[in-house]
Scaffold this active site. Sequence first.
Site, PDB file in Angstrom:
ATOM      1  N   LYS A   1       0.874  -0.994   0.053  1.00  0.00           N
ATOM      2  CA  LYS A   1      -0.236  -0.169   0.003  1.00  0.00           C
ATOM      3  C   LYS A   1       0.443   1.422   0.083  1.00  0.00           C
ATOM      4  CE  LYS A   1      -1.503   1.926   4.086  1.00  0.00           C
ATOM      5  NZ  LYS A   1      -1.217   3.115   4.401  1.00  0.00           N
ATOM      6  N   ASN A   2       2.127   1.329   0.901  1.00  0.00           N
ATOM      7  CA  ASN A   2       2.315   2.288   0.852  1.00  0.00           C
ATOM      8  C   ASN A   2       3.457   2.492  -0.365  1.00  0.00           C
ATOM      9  OD1 ASN A   2       1.009   3.336   3.453  1.00  0.00           O
ATOM     10  ND2 ASN A   2       3.191   2.390   4.215  1.00  0.00           N
TER      11      ASN A   2
ATOM     12  N   CYS B   1      -3.796  13.117  13.469  1.00  0.00           N
ATOM     13  CA  CYS B   1      -4.175  11.326  13.174  1.00  0.00           C
ATOM     14  C   CYS B   1      -4.406  10.656  14.986  1.00  0.00           C
ATOM     15  CB  CYS B   1      -4.167  10.382  12.346  1.00  0.00           C
ATOM     16  SG  CYS B   1      -2.354  10.768  12.157  1.00  0.00           S
TER      17      CYS B   1
ATOM     18  N   ARG C   1       1.597  14.295  12.814  1.00  0.00           N
ATOM     19  CA  ARG C   1       1.979  14.188  11.767  1.00  0.00           C
ATOM     20  C   ARG C   1       1.775  15.661  11.025  1.00  0.00           C
ATOM     21  NH1 ARG C   1      -0.054   8.816  10.076  1.00  0.00           N
ATOM     22  NH2 ARG C   1       1.241   8.520   8.575  1.00  0.00           N
TER      23      ARG C   1
ATOM     24  N   ASP D   1       5.573   0.576  11.726  1.00  0.00           N
ATOM     25  CA  ASP D   1       4.777   0.066  11.210  1.00  0.00           C
ATOM     26  C   ASP D   1       4.843  -1.631  11.302  1.00  0.00           C
ATOM     27  OD1 ASP D   1       3.578   1.961  10.255  1.00  0.00           O
ATOM     28  OD2 ASP D   1       3.813   1.929   8.455  1.00  0.00           O
TER      29      ASP D   1
ATOM     30  N   ARG E   1      -8.363  -0.132   5.184  1.00  0.00           N
ATOM     31  CA  ARG E   1      -7.359   0.805   4.898  1.00  0.00           C
ATOM     32  C   ARG E   1      -6.220   0.015   3.691  1.00  0.00           C
ATOM     33  NH1 ARG E   1      -5.500   4.966   8.710  1.00  0.00           N
ATOM     34  NH2 ARG E   1      -4.159   4.772   6.157  1.00  0.00           N
TER      35      ARG E   1
HETATM   36  C1  UD1 Z   1       4.954   6.928   6.041  1.00  0.00           C
HETATM   37  C2  UD1 Z   1       4.003   6.039   5.625  1.00  0.00           C
HETATM   38  C3  UD1 Z   1       3.607   5.388   7.786  1.00  0.00           C
HETATM   39  C4  UD1 Z   1       5.112   4.889   8.395  1.00  0.00           C
HETATM   40  C5  UD1 Z   1       5.732   5.982   7.966  1.00  0.00           C
HETATM   41  C6  UD1 Z   1       7.012   6.036   9.258  1.00  0.00           C
HETATM   42  C7  UD1 Z   1       2.549   6.231   3.988  1.00  0.00           C
HETATM   43  C8  UD1 Z   1       1.123   6.275   3.627  1.00  0.00           C
HETATM   44  N1  UD1 Z   1       2.875   5.736   5.429  1.00  0.00           N
HETATM   45  O1  UD1 Z   1       3.981   8.286   7.049  1.00  0.00           O
HETATM   46  O2  UD1 Z   1       2.654   3.829   7.071  1.00  0.00           O
HETATM   47  O3  UD1 Z   1       4.305   5.024   9.794  1.00  0.00           O
HETATM   48  O4  UD1 Z   1       6.034   6.434   6.989  1.00  0.00           O
HETATM   49  O5  UD1 Z   1       7.561   4.895   8.633  1.00  0.00           O
HETATM   50  O6  UD1 Z   1       4.271   5.362   2.974  1.00  0.00           O
HETATM   51  N2  UD1 Z   1       6.634  14.945  10.817  1.00  0.00           N
HETATM   52  C9  UD1 Z   1       7.314  16.090  10.234  1.00  0.00           C
HETATM   53  N3  UD1 Z   1       6.927  17.158   9.620  1.00  0.00           N
HETATM   54  C10 UD1 Z   1       7.469  16.480   7.953  1.00  0.00           C
HETATM   55  C11 UD1 Z   1       6.312  15.199   8.013  1.00  0.00           C
HETATM   56  C12 UD1 Z   1       6.854  14.356   8.724  1.00  0.00           C
HETATM   57  O7  UD1 Z   1       7.732  16.358  11.733  1.00  0.00           O
HETATM   58  O8  UD1 Z   1       6.833  17.664   7.333  1.00  0.00           O
HETATM   59  C13 UD1 Z   1       7.362  13.583  12.118  1.00  0.00           C
HETATM   60  C14 UD1 Z   1       5.725  13.279  11.438  1.00  0.00           C
HETATM   61  O9  UD1 Z   1       5.185  13.018  12.216  1.00  0.00           O
HETATM   62  C15 UD1 Z   1       7.181  11.878  11.975  1.00  0.00           C
HETATM   63  C16 UD1 Z   1       8.455  11.833  11.572  1.00  0.00           C
HETATM   64  O10 UD1 Z   1       8.273  12.567  10.992  1.00  0.00           O
HETATM   65  O11 UD1 Z   1       6.841  11.999  13.566  1.00  0.00           O
HETATM   66  C17 UD1 Z   1       7.932  10.951   9.978  1.00  0.00           C
HETATM   67  O12 UD1 Z   1       7.024  10.829   9.389  1.00  0.00           O
HETATM   68  P1  UD1 Z   1       7.023   9.763   7.752  1.00  0.00           P
HETATM   69  O13 UD1 Z   1       7.704   9.780   7.626  1.00  0.00           O
HETATM   70  O14 UD1 Z   1       7.056  11.362   7.282  1.00  0.00           O
HETATM   71  O15 UD1 Z   1       5.897   9.364   7.664  1.00  0.00           O
HETATM   72  P2  UD1 Z   1       4.574   9.487   6.579  1.00  0.00           P
HETATM   73  O16 UD1 Z   1       5.038   9.907   4.916  1.00  0.00           O
HETATM   74  O17 UD1 Z   1       2.938  10.151   7.035  1.00  0.00           O
END
Ligand code: UD1
Length: 421
Positions: free
Chosen positions: A22-23, A116, A121, A307, A399
């Site tokens: 999915k990711n 969420c 996030r 995850d 999902r």
């Molecule tokens: C993706 C995955 C999710 C997984 C996560 C971490 C998808 C669709 N989802 O989520 O399943 O758990 O990677 O491996 O691929 N952060 C900030 N600012 C930002 C962006 C991120 O502070 O602009 C923080 C987030 O709150 C979190 C960390 O960085 O604490 C990592 O988040 P991120 O790698 O961006 O996760 P997702 O891409 O949302």
Amino acid sequence: MDYLEIKGGKKLSGSVTISGAKNAALPIIAATILSDKKVTLTNLPNVVDIRTLLKLLTMLGGEVDHNKTIANINNGTITSTKAVYEIVSQMRASILVLGPLLARFGECEVSLPGGCAIGQRPIDLHLKALESMGATIEIKGGYVRAEAKDGLKGAKIIFDKITVGGTENIVMAAALAHGTTTIINAAKEPEVEQLCQMIADAGVKIEGIGTNELSIEGTCGKPLNFKTVEIIPDRIEAGTYLCAGAITNSSITLNRVNHGHIRASIDKLESMGCTFELEDDSITIHPSETIKPVSLITIEYPGFPTDMQAQFMALAVMAKGESLIEERLFENRFMHVSELNRLGADIWLKGSTAAVKGVDTLYGADVMATDLRASSALVLAALVAEGTTNVRRIYHLDRGYDDLEGKLSKLGADIVRKKEV
Ligand code: UD1
């Protein structure tokens, strides 16, 4: 609303085929916006999140022909660049359309995803990086309004924190930008790697694929022409089934897996006493009679994935001894703890660490799924709990897990989907 009724105590046997990730599929679907021609995607998982993002493309004016694992997408017909709240609020990953919409059309509006269940996030790093590429960003009425009328410009981006979605958004934006974009401290998850490969296969020069430093030479606004993409196997789904084998003390085989991608889960399962047989793209787990306790910390790839944290916690509940599980990526990713404790687990939380004291028996109860991976931890615990467990709010599972109850039933679990009356 549906729920899962699981009668615990059944041994599992046989094999299960792992679906597409999915990711990986989500950013790849978003990336199709970078093209004005037909793109074919295969091995898509048949899950709600994929249907949600495809629906968003049709709302933008794209043409989507989707049948379970295959989608033919034509984004040559896009007429709108607004990703509305109704969709983004259903699935945070919709934010992945921000980079490609802005890169191809020079403007877009994407609803802010909001927090969420597992934490705040934020998307500040995505926005800051797009600003460095020349975009003007305004937040108004719950929407991110982004503009780059003369196109995005290559820039040097240093991410303060490794972000999977942030890296993906910027890779997609950079693909059509003017000049070269360098991303330092990029995410190197296999899903990011496949996205980069898809874009590179379309002729964009990308250096450093699969590393923390990417360099992308943009096409100066020229849309891409993608080859057919076969989505990589889902490493989290695979890890979840390995945990199902381990917790039920059953030997099972997983087909269509990438061993390299699930190395962190295999290593931890080995330290808990399991052994493995690896063949081309399959893996058989031989569980250990006694599950040993584990110590793990979630971290970016190739470290142990956040995850998989909840599923390993379910397994640690049945270990002989005390396990320590530290969550470093998300601030609130322990919602499954109280639900596991309702089944008889003995888990104690202190800050970002959970101390899990192994117990001999769990007892079936009504439990509530709180987020996608937390839900699968409850299903795993239910497979070994005495009596019946009803896992409610399984829309979270739908999902991201393709036919979970069908696959587990085929392995011999007593699991049925029922409707709340
Ligand atoms: C993706 C995955 C999710 C997984 C996560 C971490 C998808 C669709 N989802 O989520 O399943 O758990 O990677 O491996 O691929 N952060 C900030 N600012 C930002 C962006 C991120 O502070 O602009 C923080 C987030 O709150 C979190 C960390 O960085 O604490 C990592 O988040 P991120 O790698 O961006 O996760 P997702 O891409 O949302």
